[in-house]
Design a protein around this motif. Structure first.
Motif, short mmCIF file in Angstrom:
data_model
loop_
_atom_site.label_atom_id
_atom_site.label_comp_id
_atom_site.label_asym_id
_atom_site.label_seq_id
_atom_site.Cartn_x
_atom_site.Cartn_y
_atom_site.Cartn_z
N SER A 1 0.84 -1.20 0.00
CA SER A 1 0.00 0.00 0.00
C SER A 1 0.87 1.25 0.00
N THR A 2 0.46 2.24 -0.80
CA THR A 2 1.18 3.51 -0.86
C THR A 2 0.17 4.65 -0.86
N HIS A 3 0.42 5.65 -0.04
CA HIS A 3 -0.39 6.87 -0.06
C HIS A 3 0.55 8.06 -0.15
N ALA A 4 0.41 8.83 -1.24
CA ALA A 4 1.24 10.02 -1.47
C ALA A 4 0.33 11.24 -1.43
N ASP A 5 0.64 12.16 -0.55
CA ASP A 5 -0.29 13.24 -0.21
C ASP A 5 -0.02 14.55 -0.94
N GLY A 6 1.16 14.69 -1.56
CA GLY A 6 1.44 15.93 -2.29
C GLY A 6 1.44 17.17 -1.43
N GLN A 7 1.85 17.05 -0.17
CA GLN A 7 1.88 18.20 0.75
C GLN A 7 3.28 18.83 0.71
N TRP A 8 3.52 19.71 -0.25
CA TRP A 8 4.85 20.29 -0.37
C TRP A 8 4.97 21.49 0.57
N ARG A 9 5.85 21.36 1.56
CA ARG A 9 6.11 22.42 2.51
C ARG A 9 7.51 22.96 2.25
N LEU A 10 7.64 24.27 2.01
CA LEU A 10 8.95 24.87 1.80
C LEU A 10 9.69 24.97 3.15
N PRO A 11 11.04 25.04 3.11
CA PRO A 11 11.82 24.89 4.34
C PRO A 11 11.37 25.73 5.53
N SER A 12 11.20 27.04 5.36
CA SER A 12 10.81 27.89 6.49
C SER A 12 9.41 27.56 6.98
N GLU A 13 8.59 27.03 6.09
CA GLU A 13 7.21 26.69 6.47
C GLU A 13 7.14 25.50 7.42
N LEU A 14 8.17 24.67 7.42
CA LEU A 14 8.22 23.57 8.39
C LEU A 14 8.13 24.11 9.82
N VAL A 15 8.72 25.28 10.01
CA VAL A 15 8.75 25.91 11.33
C VAL A 15 7.54 26.80 11.56
N ASP A 16 7.15 27.55 10.53
CA ASP A 16 6.19 28.64 10.71
C ASP A 16 4.74 28.24 10.50
N ILE A 17 4.49 27.09 9.86
CA ILE A 17 3.10 26.66 9.60
C ILE A 17 2.80 25.44 10.45
N SER A 18 1.75 25.54 11.24
CA SER A 18 1.41 24.44 12.16
C SER A 18 0.41 23.46 11.56
N TYR A 19 -0.16 23.75 10.41
CA TYR A 19 -1.11 22.83 9.80
C TYR A 19 -0.42 21.51 9.45
N HIS A 20 -1.05 20.38 9.81
CA HIS A 20 -0.35 19.10 9.74
C HIS A 20 1.01 19.26 10.40
N GLY A 21 0.95 19.61 11.66
CA GLY A 21 2.06 20.24 12.35
C GLY A 21 3.28 19.41 12.63
N TYR A 22 4.20 19.37 11.70
CA TYR A 22 5.50 18.76 12.01
C TYR A 22 6.09 19.41 13.26
N GLY B 1 -1.98 23.16 -3.76
CA GLY B 1 -1.32 22.30 -4.75
C GLY B 1 -1.35 20.84 -4.42
N ARG B 2 -2.14 20.45 -3.41
CA ARG B 2 -2.16 19.07 -2.96
C ARG B 2 -2.78 18.16 -4.03
N VAL B 3 -2.10 17.06 -4.33
CA VAL B 3 -2.56 16.06 -5.28
C VAL B 3 -2.36 14.68 -4.66
N LYS B 4 -3.42 13.88 -4.64
CA LYS B 4 -3.36 12.59 -3.95
C LYS B 4 -3.13 11.43 -4.93
N HIS B 5 -2.21 10.54 -4.56
CA HIS B 5 -2.00 9.29 -5.29
C HIS B 5 -2.04 8.15 -4.27
N GLU B 6 -2.84 7.13 -4.58
CA GLU B 6 -3.01 6.01 -3.64
C GLU B 6 -3.08 4.70 -4.42
N THR B 7 -2.34 3.70 -3.96
CA THR B 7 -2.38 2.38 -4.59
C THR B 7 -2.38 1.29 -3.54
N HIS B 8 -3.01 0.16 -3.88
CA HIS B 8 -2.98 -1.03 -3.04
C HIS B 8 -2.88 -2.25 -3.95
#
Length: 337
Positions: A44-65, A193-200
Protein backbone atom coordinates in the motif's frame (compact mmCIF):
# COMPACT_ATOMS: atom_id res chain seq x y z
CA UNK A 1 -22.19 11.17 37.22
CA UNK A 2 -23.11 8.76 34.44
CA UNK A 3 -24.79 5.70 35.93
CA UNK A 4 -26.46 4.21 32.89
CA UNK A 5 -26.17 5.71 29.46
CA UNK A 6 -25.37 4.27 26.06
CA UNK A 7 -21.92 5.40 24.93
CA UNK A 8 -20.83 5.41 21.29
CA UNK A 9 -17.09 5.42 20.54
CA UNK A 10 -16.46 5.33 16.81
CA UNK A 11 -13.15 5.97 15.02
CA UNK A 12 -13.33 8.06 11.84
CA UNK A 13 -11.62 5.74 9.34
CA UNK A 14 -13.65 6.60 6.28
CA UNK A 15 -12.26 3.94 3.95
CA UNK A 16 -14.32 1.37 5.88
CA UNK A 17 -17.38 3.14 4.42
CA UNK A 18 -16.03 3.39 0.85
CA UNK A 19 -17.95 1.46 -1.84
CA UNK A 20 -14.72 0.72 -3.71
CA UNK A 21 -13.08 -0.89 -0.71
CA UNK A 22 -16.31 -2.75 0.09
CA UNK A 23 -15.94 -4.36 -3.34
CA UNK A 24 -12.30 -5.24 -2.63
CA UNK A 25 -13.31 -6.86 0.68
CA UNK A 26 -16.01 -8.85 -1.14
CA UNK A 27 -13.54 -10.10 -3.76
CA UNK A 28 -11.10 -11.18 -1.04
CA UNK A 29 -13.83 -13.07 0.84
CA UNK A 30 -14.97 -14.87 -2.31
CA UNK A 31 -11.53 -16.32 -3.02
CA UNK A 32 -10.83 -17.14 0.63
CA UNK A 33 -14.13 -19.05 0.83
CA UNK A 34 -13.46 -20.96 -2.41
CA UNK A 35 -9.81 -21.83 -1.88
CA UNK A 36 -9.00 -21.49 1.81
CA UNK A 37 -6.20 -19.11 0.81
CA UNK A 38 -5.88 -15.95 2.94
CA UNK A 39 -4.31 -12.70 1.81
CA UNK A 40 -0.62 -13.49 1.30
CA UNK A 41 0.90 -10.06 0.62
CA UNK A 42 -0.10 -6.38 0.60
CA UNK A 43 1.65 -3.32 -0.84
CA UNK A 44 0.00 0.00 0.00
CA UNK A 45 1.18 3.51 -0.86
CA UNK A 46 -0.39 6.87 -0.06
CA UNK A 47 1.24 10.02 -1.47
CA UNK A 48 -0.29 13.24 -0.21
CA UNK A 49 1.44 15.93 -2.29
CA UNK A 50 1.88 18.20 0.75
CA UNK A 51 4.85 20.29 -0.37
CA UNK A 52 6.11 22.42 2.51
CA UNK A 53 8.95 24.87 1.80
CA UNK A 54 11.82 24.89 4.34
CA UNK A 55 10.81 27.89 6.49
CA UNK A 56 7.21 26.69 6.47
CA UNK A 57 8.22 23.57 8.39
CA UNK A 58 8.75 25.91 11.33
CA UNK A 59 6.19 28.64 10.71
CA UNK A 60 3.10 26.66 9.60
CA UNK A 61 1.41 24.44 12.16
CA UNK A 62 -1.11 22.83 9.80
CA UNK A 63 -0.35 19.10 9.74
CA UNK A 64 2.06 20.24 12.35
CA UNK A 65 5.50 18.76 12.01
CA UNK A 66 6.44 21.49 14.50
CA UNK A 67 4.04 19.90 17.00
CA UNK A 68 5.99 16.65 17.10
CA UNK A 69 3.96 14.40 14.83
CA UNK A 70 3.89 13.75 11.10
CA UNK A 71 2.57 11.61 8.28
CA UNK A 72 1.96 8.46 10.33
CA UNK A 73 -0.36 10.41 12.63
CA UNK A 74 -1.96 12.49 9.89
CA UNK A 75 -3.26 9.78 7.60
CA UNK A 76 -1.15 6.71 8.33
CA UNK A 77 -3.72 5.24 10.68
CA UNK A 78 -6.20 4.89 7.80
CA UNK A 79 -3.80 2.55 6.02
CA UNK A 80 -2.97 0.55 9.12
CA UNK A 81 -6.70 -0.02 9.48
CA UNK A 82 -7.00 -0.93 5.79
CA UNK A 83 -4.28 -3.55 6.23
CA UNK A 84 -6.39 -5.09 8.97
CA UNK A 85 -9.51 -4.97 6.78
CA UNK A 86 -7.72 -6.71 3.91
CA UNK A 87 -6.46 -9.59 6.05
CA UNK A 88 -9.64 -9.83 8.15
CA UNK A 89 -11.85 -10.24 5.07
CA UNK A 90 -9.58 -13.08 3.94
CA UNK A 91 -9.49 -14.67 7.37
CA UNK A 92 -9.07 -18.45 7.44
CA UNK A 93 -9.33 -19.60 11.06
CA UNK A 94 -6.29 -21.78 11.63
CA UNK A 95 -4.14 -19.59 9.33
CA UNK A 96 -4.83 -16.32 11.18
CA UNK A 97 -1.56 -14.67 12.33
CA UNK A 98 -1.02 -14.29 16.08
CA UNK A 99 1.75 -11.67 15.99
CA UNK A 100 3.22 -8.95 13.84
CA UNK A 101 6.85 -7.85 13.39
CA UNK A 102 7.48 -4.23 12.33
CA UNK A 103 10.47 -2.33 11.00
CA UNK A 104 9.95 1.35 10.11
CA UNK A 105 12.04 3.96 8.32
CA UNK A 106 11.28 7.70 8.55
CA UNK A 107 12.31 10.63 6.38
CA UNK A 108 12.61 13.51 8.84
CA UNK A 109 12.86 17.27 8.18
CA UNK A 110 16.67 17.09 8.19
CA UNK A 111 16.49 14.76 5.18
CA UNK A 112 13.98 16.97 3.37
CA UNK A 113 16.24 19.97 3.88
CA UNK A 114 19.10 18.13 2.17
CA UNK A 115 16.97 17.16 -0.84
CA UNK A 116 16.18 20.74 -1.91
CA UNK A 117 18.44 23.53 -0.68
CA UNK A 118 17.96 27.29 -0.84
CA UNK A 119 19.99 27.66 -4.05
CA UNK A 120 17.85 25.00 -5.75
CA UNK A 121 14.59 26.70 -4.78
CA UNK A 122 15.90 30.10 -5.91
CA UNK A 123 16.62 28.62 -9.32
CA UNK A 124 13.24 26.85 -9.59
CA UNK A 125 10.94 29.70 -8.55
CA UNK A 126 11.56 32.09 -11.43
CA UNK A 127 8.18 33.90 -11.40
CA UNK A 128 8.34 34.87 -7.73
CA UNK A 129 11.47 35.69 -5.77
CA UNK A 130 12.17 32.95 -3.26
CA UNK A 131 13.39 33.98 0.17
CA UNK A 132 14.12 31.85 3.20
CA UNK A 133 13.71 33.20 6.72
CA UNK A 134 16.17 30.76 8.31
CA UNK A 135 19.59 29.46 7.31
CA UNK A 136 20.11 25.75 6.68
CA UNK A 137 21.85 25.39 10.03
CA UNK A 138 19.05 27.22 11.85
CA UNK A 139 16.42 25.02 10.20
CA UNK A 140 18.31 21.87 11.19
CA UNK A 141 18.39 23.02 14.81
CA UNK A 142 14.78 24.26 14.88
CA UNK A 143 13.34 21.08 13.34
CA UNK A 144 15.01 18.62 15.72
CA UNK A 145 12.25 16.57 17.31
CA UNK A 146 9.73 17.49 14.60
CA UNK A 147 7.36 14.94 13.14
CA UNK A 148 8.19 12.63 10.24
CA UNK A 149 7.70 13.72 6.60
CA UNK A 150 7.53 10.21 5.08
CA UNK A 151 7.36 6.73 6.61
CA UNK A 152 8.06 3.35 5.04
CA UNK A 153 6.80 0.41 7.07
CA UNK A 154 7.68 -3.28 6.64
CA UNK A 155 5.32 -5.64 8.44
CA UNK A 156 5.57 -9.43 8.72
CA UNK A 157 2.39 -11.13 9.91
CA UNK A 158 3.34 -14.35 11.67
CA UNK A 159 1.92 -17.57 13.03
CA UNK A 160 4.24 -18.13 15.98
CA UNK A 161 7.66 -17.75 14.32
CA UNK A 162 6.54 -18.34 10.72
CA UNK A 163 5.71 -15.45 8.38
CA UNK A 164 2.37 -16.01 6.64
CA UNK A 165 1.80 -12.59 5.07
CA UNK A 166 4.18 -9.79 4.07
CA UNK A 167 3.07 -6.15 4.07
CA UNK A 168 4.66 -2.88 3.01
CA UNK A 169 2.95 0.43 3.79
CA UNK A 170 4.52 3.55 2.26
CA UNK A 171 3.28 6.90 3.56
CA UNK A 172 4.47 10.09 1.86
CA UNK A 173 3.86 13.80 2.28
CA UNK A 174 6.87 14.59 0.11
CA UNK A 175 5.44 13.60 -3.28
CA UNK A 176 4.12 14.94 -6.60
CA UNK A 177 2.43 18.30 -6.06
CA UNK A 178 0.87 20.99 -8.26
CA UNK A 179 2.25 23.78 -6.08
CA UNK A 180 4.21 26.26 -8.21
CA UNK A 181 4.14 29.36 -5.98
CA UNK A 182 6.16 30.67 -3.06
CA UNK A 183 3.52 32.14 -0.74
CA UNK A 184 1.31 29.36 0.70
CA UNK A 185 -2.41 29.44 -0.01
CA UNK A 186 -4.78 30.18 2.87
CA UNK A 187 -6.47 26.81 2.27
CA UNK A 188 -3.72 24.38 3.19
CA UNK A 189 -6.02 21.35 2.97
CA UNK A 190 -7.07 21.40 -0.69
CA UNK A 191 -5.86 24.76 -1.98
CA UNK A 192 -2.07 24.56 -1.79
CA UNK A 193 -1.32 22.30 -4.75
CA UNK A 194 -2.16 19.07 -2.96
CA UNK A 195 -2.56 16.06 -5.28
CA UNK A 196 -3.36 12.59 -3.95
CA UNK A 197 -2.00 9.29 -5.29
CA UNK A 198 -3.01 6.01 -3.64
CA UNK A 199 -2.38 2.38 -4.59
CA UNK A 200 -2.98 -1.03 -3.04
CA UNK A 201 -1.75 -4.38 -4.41
CA UNK A 202 -3.32 -7.35 -2.63
CA UNK A 203 -2.27 -10.91 -3.43
CA UNK A 204 -4.03 -14.16 -2.51
CA UNK A 205 -1.38 -16.68 -3.49
CA UNK A 206 -1.81 -18.01 -7.03
CA UNK A 207 -5.55 -17.31 -7.09
CA UNK A 208 -6.12 -13.55 -7.10
CA UNK A 209 -4.33 -10.22 -7.45
CA UNK A 210 -6.24 -6.99 -6.78
CA UNK A 211 -4.78 -3.62 -7.77
CA UNK A 212 -6.47 -0.44 -6.52
CA UNK A 213 -5.46 2.80 -8.27
CA UNK A 214 -6.56 6.28 -7.21
CA UNK A 215 -4.64 9.03 -9.01
CA UNK A 216 -5.39 12.75 -9.20
CA UNK A 217 -3.78 15.23 -11.58
CA UNK A 218 -5.76 18.32 -10.48
CA UNK A 219 -5.37 20.28 -7.26
CA UNK A 220 -8.76 22.03 -7.48
CA UNK A 221 -11.56 19.87 -6.10
CA UNK A 222 -14.46 22.28 -5.55
CA UNK A 223 -16.60 21.09 -8.45
CA UNK A 224 -16.59 17.66 -10.08
CA UNK A 225 -18.27 16.09 -13.09
CA UNK A 226 -18.65 12.56 -14.48
CA UNK A 227 -15.28 13.08 -16.16
CA UNK A 228 -13.65 13.14 -12.74
CA UNK A 229 -14.19 9.39 -12.45
CA UNK A 230 -11.70 8.92 -15.29
CA UNK A 231 -7.97 8.35 -14.77
CA UNK A 232 -6.48 11.43 -13.11
CA UNK A 233 -9.85 12.90 -12.17
CA UNK A 234 -10.69 14.09 -8.69
CA UNK A 235 -12.80 10.97 -8.04
CA UNK A 236 -10.63 8.46 -9.88
CA UNK A 237 -10.70 5.03 -8.20
CA UNK A 238 -10.23 1.88 -10.29
CA UNK A 239 -10.04 -1.75 -9.17
CA UNK A 240 -8.13 -4.16 -11.42
CA UNK A 241 -8.85 -7.81 -10.63
CA UNK A 242 -6.75 -10.73 -11.92
CA UNK A 243 -8.02 -14.24 -11.16
CA UNK A 244 -7.00 -17.81 -11.85
CA UNK A 245 -10.30 -18.36 -13.65
CA UNK A 246 -9.54 -21.97 -14.66
CA UNK A 247 -9.21 -23.05 -11.03
CA UNK A 248 -11.86 -20.78 -9.57
CA UNK A 249 -14.35 -21.91 -12.18
CA UNK A 250 -16.07 -18.62 -12.89
CA UNK A 251 -15.54 -15.14 -14.30
CA UNK A 252 -12.79 -13.70 -16.43
CA UNK A 253 -9.06 -13.67 -15.89
CA UNK A 254 -9.14 -9.84 -15.82
CA UNK A 255 -11.82 -7.39 -14.74
CA UNK A 256 -11.73 -3.61 -14.30
CA UNK A 257 -14.22 -2.04 -11.89
CA UNK A 258 -14.71 1.74 -11.71
CA UNK A 259 -15.95 3.45 -8.57
CA UNK A 260 -18.83 5.15 -10.43
CA UNK A 261 -20.22 1.69 -11.23
CA UNK A 262 -20.56 0.98 -7.50
CA UNK A 263 -22.09 4.25 -6.30
CA UNK A 264 -25.70 5.17 -5.62
CA UNK A 265 -27.21 7.86 -7.83
CA UNK A 266 -27.01 10.38 -4.95
CA UNK A 267 -23.22 10.43 -5.33
CA UNK A 268 -23.56 11.40 -8.98
CA UNK A 269 -25.98 14.21 -8.21
CA UNK A 270 -23.54 16.00 -5.87
CA UNK A 271 -20.61 17.93 -7.36
CA UNK A 272 -18.31 17.36 -4.34
CA UNK A 273 -15.63 14.74 -3.89
CA UNK A 274 -16.91 11.21 -3.29
CA UNK A 275 -14.56 10.83 -0.31
CA UNK A 276 -16.01 13.98 1.27
CA UNK A 277 -19.54 12.59 0.89
CA UNK A 278 -18.36 9.37 2.52
CA UNK A 279 -16.96 11.37 5.45
CA UNK A 280 -20.37 12.98 5.88
CA UNK A 281 -21.85 9.49 6.03
CA UNK A 282 -19.42 8.55 8.80
CA UNK A 283 -20.65 11.48 10.89
CA UNK A 284 -24.29 10.61 10.17
CA UNK A 285 -23.74 7.04 11.37
CA UNK A 286 -22.14 8.32 14.57
CA UNK A 287 -25.09 10.64 15.24
CA UNK A 288 -27.52 7.80 14.56
CA UNK A 289 -25.65 5.75 17.15
CA UNK A 290 -25.65 8.56 19.70
CA UNK A 291 -29.39 9.06 19.21
CA UNK A 292 -30.01 5.36 19.82
CA UNK A 293 -31.17 4.62 16.27
CA UNK A 294 -28.33 2.20 15.59
CA UNK A 295 -27.25 -0.82 17.62
CA UNK A 296 -23.60 -0.91 18.64
CA UNK A 297 -23.14 -4.16 16.72
CA UNK A 298 -23.99 -2.26 13.52
CA UNK A 299 -21.34 0.44 13.94
CA UNK A 300 -18.92 0.24 11.02
CA UNK A 301 -15.90 1.50 12.96
CA UNK A 302 -16.34 0.82 16.66
CA UNK A 303 -13.37 1.39 18.97
CA UNK A 304 -13.65 -2.29 19.88
CA UNK A 305 -12.45 -3.20 16.38
CA UNK A 306 -9.33 -1.01 16.37
CA UNK A 307 -6.83 -3.14 18.29
CA UNK A 308 -4.74 -4.15 15.26
CA UNK A 309 -4.32 -0.63 13.85
CA UNK A 310 -3.57 0.89 17.26
CA UNK A 311 -0.90 -1.71 18.04
CA UNK A 312 0.63 -1.35 14.57
CA UNK A 313 0.80 2.44 14.84
CA UNK A 314 2.43 2.17 18.26
CA UNK A 315 4.95 -0.38 16.93
CA UNK A 316 5.86 1.90 14.00
CA UNK A 317 6.76 4.78 16.31
CA UNK A 318 8.56 2.45 18.70
CA UNK A 319 10.60 1.08 15.79
CA UNK A 320 11.66 4.61 14.83
CA UNK A 321 12.60 5.46 18.43
CA UNK A 322 14.70 2.32 18.77
CA UNK A 323 16.45 2.99 15.47
CA UNK A 324 17.20 6.57 16.55
CA UNK A 325 18.71 5.24 19.79
CA UNK A 326 20.96 2.80 17.92
CA UNK A 327 18.93 -0.24 18.99
CA UNK A 328 17.26 -2.95 16.90
CA UNK A 329 14.35 -1.35 14.99
CA UNK A 330 12.32 -4.58 14.96
CA UNK A 331 9.21 -4.39 17.16
CA UNK A 332 6.67 -7.17 17.74
CA UNK A 333 3.03 -6.98 18.78
CA UNK A 334 0.32 -9.54 19.48
CA UNK A 335 -2.68 -9.91 17.18
CA UNK A 336 -6.08 -10.71 18.64
CA UNK A 337 -7.87 -13.83 17.45
Amino acid sequence: MQKKKRTVFSVHVQRRYHAGFHKVFELIREVADKTGCPVTSIQSTHADGQWRLPSELVDISYHGYNQGYGKVSHSGYHFFDLTYQFIANGKVGEKWPDNGEVCASFLEPSGLLLQMKKKDLERIFTKAKYSQQYSHEELNNLTRGYGEIDAFVKLDLKKKNTTVCQVSINLLHNSFSRRAWVTPDKDLYKGNGRVKHETHFIQQGPFQSIHVHSFQIKDKHDRNTREDFNFGGNNHFDIHVFRNAALLGDGDVYQKIRIDELLDEKFHQTPGLVIEQIKEGVVREFLEGVCGNLKEVNLTSSIKDQSFAVKLMSAVYMSHIRKTNGESPVVSFKIDK
